[in-house]
Every structure is written in structure tokens, then in C-alpha cells.
Design an enzyme around this catalytic site. Structure first.
Site, PDB file in Angstrom:
ATOM      1  N   SER A 662       0.835  -1.197   0.000  1.00 17.03           N
ATOM      2  CA  SER A 662       0.000   0.000   0.000  1.00 17.03           C
ATOM      3  C   SER A 662       0.877   1.257   0.000  1.00 17.03           C
ATOM      4  O   SER A 662       1.610   1.488  -0.960  1.00 17.03           O
ATOM      5  CB  SER A 662      -0.961  -0.043   1.195  1.00 17.03           C
ATOM      6  OG  SER A 662      -2.003   0.900   1.056  1.00 17.03           O
ATOM      7  N   ASP A 735      -9.076  -4.933  -5.724  1.00 15.90           N
ATOM      8  CA  ASP A 735      -8.665  -4.060  -4.618  1.00 15.90           C
ATOM      9  C   ASP A 735      -9.824  -3.138  -4.229  1.00 15.90           C
ATOM     10  O   ASP A 735     -10.435  -2.505  -5.079  1.00 15.90           O
ATOM     11  CB  ASP A 735      -7.458  -3.224  -5.046  1.00 15.90           C
ATOM     12  CG  ASP A 735      -6.754  -2.548  -3.881  1.00 15.90           C
ATOM     13  OD1 ASP A 735      -7.446  -2.075  -2.970  1.00 15.90           O
ATOM     14  OD2 ASP A 735      -5.518  -2.494  -3.887  1.00 15.90           O
ATOM     15  N   HIS A 769      -7.577  -5.632  -1.210  1.00 18.68           N
ATOM     16  CA  HIS A 769      -6.362  -4.890  -0.854  1.00 18.68           C
ATOM     17  C   HIS A 769      -5.418  -5.764  -0.017  1.00 18.68           C
ATOM     18  O   HIS A 769      -4.208  -5.690  -0.154  1.00 18.68           O
ATOM     19  CB  HIS A 769      -6.736  -3.629  -0.093  1.00 18.68           C
ATOM     20  CG  HIS A 769      -5.598  -2.676   0.089  1.00 18.68           C
ATOM     21  ND1 HIS A 769      -4.912  -2.115  -0.978  1.00 18.68           N
ATOM     22  CD2 HIS A 769      -4.996  -2.179   1.217  1.00 18.68           C
ATOM     23  CE1 HIS A 769      -3.951  -1.323  -0.521  1.00 18.68           C
ATOM     24  NE2 HIS A 769      -3.985  -1.344   0.789  1.00 18.68           N
TER      25      HIS A 769
END
Length: 798
Positions: A662, A735, A769
Site C-alpha cells: 500500500s 482491490d 487490498h
């Protein structure tokens, strides 16, 4: 003809190298065994402290399970077959332990294919309710501790898409039920009635780049079908409907159990924000669902102004004061929601008691943005103020009868060493969870206990009148131990979770003394990691800021025999307003060495030195913002970490990889674009072009149009032509995180490829994610291992 075939072969080889169509791979055996190890059980202890529920957790789902039907609308991910969130984790085994005797008990009556969740103890602690997820419906079960038997109690299938379940009293449970079977869901027409149209008539409606939003009228139909529910009270198996079907965001009973505070979602549904930002109404009803008072209309949060500490110009934070029978409280902005507006007070809090006909009573006005409001007693509340921009937090108490306010805590949210902890809650006389105030006017506070020695969690008492703090218990080295629950506040009986570097986390009972009685004896889930050493190392970067990292070395490693090892450095940047706060030690060197799917510590089993939790502070003091020199500070952090491990003699500074997930992936690609310190990079699920997140990102509140040069400079996409260090990019196909759309990785990959860089892009099917599917995770570990072996371990020194 030979030249022609040579030309065709060249094209085929190029296509194979450019886009590999490969099957799932698995990593080396040591990594495989660690990744597939059975997870340790979880526990839940009742407030009396006499029973423990032991929860066996599910392992990784298969990709086939992830591939089951799923709706992604309004920020929700819905299983359309059973009216529940998709991608949930479950308990697949349950048992009971008598804490006083240590005896274990089997629970009878459990579903054969147990997929349990949403565990709730009854107010008198003699029952446990939970939801059971089936292929086509959700059921409610209740465990009776007297009989050790679980029984299904619902007649109508539950709908837990937005809400779950709660106890109303010792015999009654509140939950939401479905209205129609899944087969009645709206069918999509092959021929639309017309185009999808959105418009704005001059209102400012800046929005974060959310994913999984409503995109069409058909999505609206699906959202309404799957979220419209009936509120039900179940008393000993008998269901009673409360009110009418509607889209409930919440329905919370008053402490005296005479009213409900309901938030219902209303049309029009937003195409810009998820469900928690939709238009809604706050209403109070009686126990039959009849409206007593319309409290407030709350517009969509798409109208909220951009900028941290700005809020929607509407009331917010509606809740019951849990220390009073039937009084609601809420907050309203006094600055139209704009924190930079020059006003003496920015927020005001009100309260109103049943029958809700008198004018609201003003509680307090605050010069900062107000956060939470919690009841302390019949005439006192605890309220918080905050500034996200200034990294500041205040905690105060108010006697609203005497109209006396006292500030209790005023601190920087970055100052870990002086964090006083958070108040401990307990069930009060109304059966509501609220802050426990003892007879001597003290509350208990538990916190991380950050210090120059690392985290040593504590349990303190804090006097509400004198602000005197006393340490009641503190974690002792060489352990990491944290208080998980208070069983008896007067006798100071509590439960902790204790672990050491080579000691499996287990639960302990303290009864007023300093020696805990062990309650559980969970086995080591990953014995292959024993012998790996862990050390908290500290060092300085070039501007004097102190940094730290967790250093892991392979089992049996000898500097004299094995020399300097290849290194993998894993990090996640964090913003600070003070270099002193940034320099503080965080985390513990005494935590149990274990790994999950995202950990870099796997490679300590493969001959690497691993730097995990490598600190990458981004500091902006005074009027400066942290991101004003983001790139320079990234490089300073990286240089300092590499110099440290090289000076220790355990890491080879010419064979270092950097990686992150991330915002850590954003960091990684920026480092590869702006320095030559690394042999390879691993970037997972990142955002690389900040013009695609134009209304702010992470802790940056300036918009693209306010700071275009900043957005350009911080975007590694802008410097894709400079990324020549081999980069492995990984992204989940689905995601769901704001800003990290898969297209971010797709575009950066194409840009690097277009400039002749060495890059590989792996898109994991059905993943969000965070990754979950067994085959995907094992393949991820294989990809990372192959990349590190090829470009770091076996790469010749510069």
C-alpha cells in the site's frame, strides 16, 4: 525461410517474456509450511471472568471460494446468496473452559459445517449468541453455559450485510432479517432504459477516490434489495417484528430499553461515496418501532468540504449517554464545517432526554473539533477534542449539572512515550458498555507503554479530580504482555495475553498480585521459526532523527562464518510534526516471532537478514508540512538503515531489496526512482500516480489543484523513466482500498516497460487490498522469493 522462422521464434520468445501465462506456483518448503500453518485459537472471556470461549479460526480460503458470486456496491462486498458480507473469516471450532477449575468442555448442538461469527455474551454472562453462515442463509445460535449446548433460535434468516446482532436483555436478542429470498433479487435487463447520468448543480462535492461504488440504476436496485431489512426481537425463540422494513444503518436501544435510536438510509443514493456517507435520518422510536421524534436529517457526505478537520455542515455523533436512562447527545459544527474559519468555538454538543419534547440542552462548546462523548456518571461526561492537522488530542470531563469543565489530558498524538492509554469500559447497571468509575473517583487506563526500551504495556489508575496517575501493573521484560480484560475492578482481577520471542502467546489470570496463572497452553503454530533471532536496532539519519528497525537473522547465523547477508528491508512511511516524536521507539523486541502472508520474515529462513518495521518517518515541523520534502526524507531513511546493517557486519550493503504494501509500495517505487541504493524492489497494492487521488491522500490534505508540483513530485509515475532497478509489482484484481485501484499498478508497469525498465506485474485473481486465497498467497510468496533470489542474493555486487 530459415530467417523467417528465426523471426517468428524471436517474436514468440518476446511474447513469453513479456507476459507469462503460468499456473500457480508454490514457494520453498520452509516458507510453504509456515504459510499454511494452522492459526492459533482466539478467546473470548465473559465479564464475570469465570468462562472462556475458545475459538478455532478458519485457515486460508481457496481461490475457488473467493470466486463465489459477489456484489461490490456502495462500498460493500455482499454475498448475494445469503445476505452477508463476502470474504468473511469464521470460527470453525468452539469449546468452553471453566477458568476457576481449568476444565475444558465440548459444546453440543453446533452446526456440522460451523462458520460462526459475531459472538455476543448475554448481559448476565450465562449465554453466548453467534451468527452461523450457511450457503444460502444466516442463522442465529445461542450457547447456554449451563447445558453447554448450542441451539438455533431464529425463524427468519438474518441479514447481516450492514448490521449484526445484539442482546436487548438476558432473554432477548435484536437482529435484522431478510424480506425475500435471494432468488427474488432484481434481474438486470439486457437493454437499459437509458444512459447513466450524474450531474452537479454548482455545489462543492469533492470526494476521496472510493471503490465499489454504485454506478448505475441497476446497482441502486440491488443495493436496496440486499440492505432493506426488518428489525426483530427474539425472546427465547419467539420473533417479534419492530417497526417497518427499511434500510437500517443502525438501531440502538436506550439504556432503559424503552426507545431505539435509529439511523435509516434514504434516497437518493450517492454515486460518489460509500454507504456510510449516504443521506440518512436519525429518529427515535418506541420499542414497537413507532416514531417518537425525528431527530435530524443528515445529507450525503459527498458535500463535506475537503481538508482534514473539516466536517459536513450537519449534526453528527448521535448516541445515547449510557449512564443515563434515555438521553441522546450529538455534536454540531459552529464554523459551517470549515476548521480554518475564524471563530472562538468550532463545535458544540447538545443533549436531550425523553420524552424529547423540551429544547435541547447545550453541554459544551470546544475550540477544537470534538470527537467522542462518553458518560462517566449521572451528571458527568468525558469528551475528546482533536486536530488531525496539528496531530493534537485533548480529553476533558464536564459536570453538566455544576457546569464545570476540567481538562485531563492534552497531548501530541505522535508522542508515544507520554500516551496515557485509553479508559477501560465495563457493563453498567443498564447493561451498557461504558467507562468504569471506581469509588475513589479513579478510572483504569491501559496503554502500549512505549519507551526507550520498546513497548511495555501497562494498567494504570487515573484520578478524575486530581489527575494523579498510579501504575497498577506493567509488563516485565523479557515479555510482551498486554491486559485484555478486567474481571473485577475492586480486587484488580484481570486477564493478559503474554508472549516472548520464543514463547507462544497464551492467556494469564491475575488476582491482585504480580504473578499470573496460565489459563491456556496453545502450541507453537510455526516451530520452524524457532532459532531465528530478533533484535531492535537503533541508528540516526543524516539530520539527526533517531530511527529503529526489527532485525531478524537466520537460525544459527554466525558473522564470522556466514559473513554479510543479502538484506530485505520492509517499511511503511508515517508523518510526524515533531522530530522528537518521530525518534521514539515503537513496538517490542519481545514479541513472538511468527509470520503471516504479508511478512518479510519468511526470508530469514532462506539466508537473508530481514529488517522489518523499518522506520521511515516523514517530519514537517512548525509551518512546514511533512510532504514538503518527502522524497529527500525517504532517501535519508533508506541510507541510514543500509549503513546501520552494514556497520553491524550482518548485511551486505550492495545486496539490499526494499519492499512495502500500500503506502509502503508507494515508498518503494519512489525510492527506486530517486536513488540507487537497492538491488530490487517489491511493491504490493500501491498507488503511484497522485493525480488519480486529487482530493488528498494518506495524511496530505492539500488537493492536486492547490499543490500540483507536490503531487507531481511525489508520484513515482512521473519518474517511471528513472526506475531501472528490477521491480516486482503485485496487485489484487479486486482491490477495495480508496486510491489503490488496480489501474495504478497497470499504468506504472506500462510506463516502466515503455522506458526499458526491468519490471514484472502480477495480478492476483479475486483478491482485495489484503490477500486471502491460499493459491494466490503461496504464488505471491513464490514470486517474491524468485525475485529476491535472482536480483538480490545471487546478484553480483556493484
Amino acid at each position: 525461410m530459415k530467417a523467417f522462422f528465426l523471426f517468428i521464434a524471436t517474436i514468440i520468445c518476446f511474447q513469453i517474456n513479456a507476459q507469462d501465462a503460468i499456473g500457480y506456483k508454490t514457494p520453498p518448503t520452509a516458507i510453504l509450511n509456515l504459510a499454511t500453518a494452522k492459526p492459533s485459537p482466539g478467546v473470548s472471556i465473559n465479564d464475570k471472568g469465570d468462562w472462556m470461549l475458545i475459538i478455532e479460526r478458519s485457515a486460508m480460503p481457496t481461490v475457488e471460494e473467493l470466486a463465489q458470486p459477489e456484489l461490490r456496491i456502495a462500498g460493500l462486498r455482499i454475498n448475494p446468496n445469503n445476505f452477508s458480507p463476502s470474504r468473511s473469516t469464521y470460527a470453525i471450532g468452539l469449546s468452553l473452559k471453566d477458568i476457576k477449575t481449568g476444565q475444558d468442555f465440548t459444546i453440543t448442538g453446533l452446526p456440522i459445517n460451523l462458520k460462526a461469527g459475531n459472538f455476543q455474551w448475554s448481559p448476565n454472562d450465562d449465554k453466548i449468541a453467534f451468527s452461523q453462515t450457511n450457503a444460502d442463509n444466516i442463522d442465529l445460535y445461542v450457547i447456554d453455559l449451563k447445558t453447554k449446548k448450542a441451539s438455533k433460535t431464529n425463524q427468519t434468516p438474518l441479514n447481516i450485510v450492514i448490521n449484526d446482532l445484539s442482546w436487548l436483555d438476558n432473554n432477548s436478542i435484536l437482529y435484522f432479517t431478510t424480506l425475500s429470498p435471494a432468488k427474488d433479487a432484481p434481474k438486470k435487463s439486457l437493454t437499459p432504459k437509458g444512459p447513466t447520468v450524474q450531474q452537479n448543480m454548482g455545489k462543492v462535492a469533492a470526494s476521496v477516490t472510493y471503490q465499489d461504488l454504485i454506478k448505475s440504476p441497476y446497482d441502486e436496485q440491488l443495493f436496496e434489495f440486499y440492505t432493506t431489512t426488518q428489525l426483530v426481537k427474539n425472546t427465547n425463540g419467539v420473533e417479534t417484528k419492530i417497526g417497518i422494513p427499511q434500510i437500517y444503518n443502525s438501531a440502538i436501544a436506550s439504556p432503559d430499553k424503552k426507545y431505539f435510536l435509529v439511523e435509516k438510509i434514504e434516497k437518493p443514493f450517492s454515486y460518489l461515496v460509500p454507504v456510510n456517507g449516504f443521506n440518512s435520518s436519525m429518529i427515535i422510536t418506541d420499542l414497537d418501532g413507532k416514531i417518537v421524534k425525528n431527530v435530524a436529517k443528515i445529507p450525503s457526505s459527498e458535500l463535506a468540504p475537503t481538508g482534514y478537520d473539516n466536517v459536513l455542515n450537519a449534526s453528527r455523533g448521535h448516541s445515547w449517554i449510557n449512564t443515563l436512562p434515555n438521553t441522546i447527545t450529538w455534536i454540531e459544527p459552529l464554523d459551517s464545517g470549515l476548521i480554518k474559519k475564524k471563530v472562538e468555538f468550532h463545535d458544540v454538543a447538545y443533549m436531550q432526554a425523553a420524552p424529547f419534547t423540551a429544547m435541547p440542552t447545550e453541554l459544551i462548546k470546544t475550540p477544537m473539533r470534538m470527537g467522542s462523548i462518553s458518560g462517566l456518571s449521572e451528571n458527568e461526561i468525558l469528551f475528546s477534542e482533536y486536530s488531525r492537522v496539528k496531530h493534537q488530542q485533548k480529553l476533558s470531563k464536564l459536570d453538566f449539572v455544576k457546569k464545570e469543565t476540567k481538562n485531563l489530558i492534552d497531548r501530541s498524538t505522535d508522542d508515544a512515550y507520554n500516551d496515557p492509554g485509553t479508559p477501560v469500559n465495563a457493563m453498567n447497571k443498564f447493561g451498557k458498555n461504558t467507562i468504569k468509575v471506581l469509588a475513589n473517583r479513579t478510572i483504569l487506563m491501559r496503554g502500549a507503554g512505549s519507551s526507550p526500551k520498546g513497548d511495555l504495556p501497562f494498567l494504570n489508575s487515573f484520578n478524575l479530580d486530581t489527575k494523579e496517575t498510579k501504575t497498577l501493573w506493567k509488563c516485565q521484560e523479557p515479555y510482551y504482555e498486554v491486559v485484555t480484560g478486567i474481571l473485577d475492578f475492586d480486587k484488580l482481577s484481570f486477564v493478559t495475553s503474554r508472549q516472548g520471542q520464543n514463547e507462544t502467546p497464551n492467556y494469564y489470570l491475575y488476582n491482585g498480585g504480580n504473578t499470573g496463572k496460565q489459563l491456556t497452553n496453545f502450541p507453537d503454530p510455526q516451530p520452524e521459526l524457532r532459532g531465528i533471532t530478533k533484535e531492535k536496532i537503533t541508528y540516526k539519519r543524516k539530520d539527526g532523527v533517531d530511527l529503529a528497525a526489527d532485525l531478524y537473522l537466520p537460525k544459527g547465523y554466525s558473522k564470522e562464518k556466514d559473513g554479510a547477508l543479502p538484506v530485505i528491508m520492509w517499511a511503511y512511511p508515517r508523518e510526524f510534526k515533531s522530530s522528537n516524536d518521530a525518534a521514539q521507539i515503537r513496538g517490542s523486541k519481545y514479541t513472538f516471532v511468527r509470520v503471516n502472508w504479508g511478512s518479510p520474515v519468511f526470508w530469514a529462513t532462506q539466508g537473508y537478514a530481514v529488517m522489518d518495521n523499518t522506520e521511515f518517518p516523514i517530519v514537517g515541523e512548525g509551518d512546514k508540512q511533512p510532504n514538503d520534502n518527502f522524497i529527500e526524507q525517504l532517501v535519508w531513511n533508506a541510507e541510514a538503515a543500509i549503513n546501520k546493517i552494514a556497520n553491524l557486519g550482518v548485511g551486505d550493503s550492495t545486496r539490499v531489496a526494499v519492499g512495502g504494501h500500500s503506502y509502503g509500495a508507494f515508498m518503494t517505487t519512489n525510492l527506486l526512482a530517486h536513488c540507487k541504493l537497492f538491488k530490487a524492489g517489491i511493491a504490493r497494492s500501491g498507488a503511484y500516480n497522485r493525480s488519480l487521488t486529487p482530493f488528498g491522500f494518506q495524511n496530505e490534505e492539500r488537493t492536486y489543484w492547490q499543490a500540483p508540483e507536490l503531487y507531481f513530485k511525489m508520484s513515482p509515475f512521473s519518474y517511471a523513466n528513472q526506475i531501472k532497478t528490477p521491480l516486482l509489482m503485485i496487485h489484487g484484481e479486486m482491490d477495495n482500498n480508496p486510491g489503490t485501484f488496480p489501474i495504478q499498478s497497470e499504468r506504472l508497469f506500462n510506463a516502466i516497460k515503455g522506458h526499458g525498465g526491468t519490471v514484472r506485474f502480477v495480478q492476483l485473481p479475486y483478491e482485495s487490498h489484503g490477500y486471502a486465497g491460499k493459491e494466490n498467497i503461496l504464488h505471491l510468496l513464490w514470486e517474491q522469493h524468485e525475485w529476491l533470489e535472482k536480483y538480490v542474493k545471487n546478484r553480483q555486487a556493484r
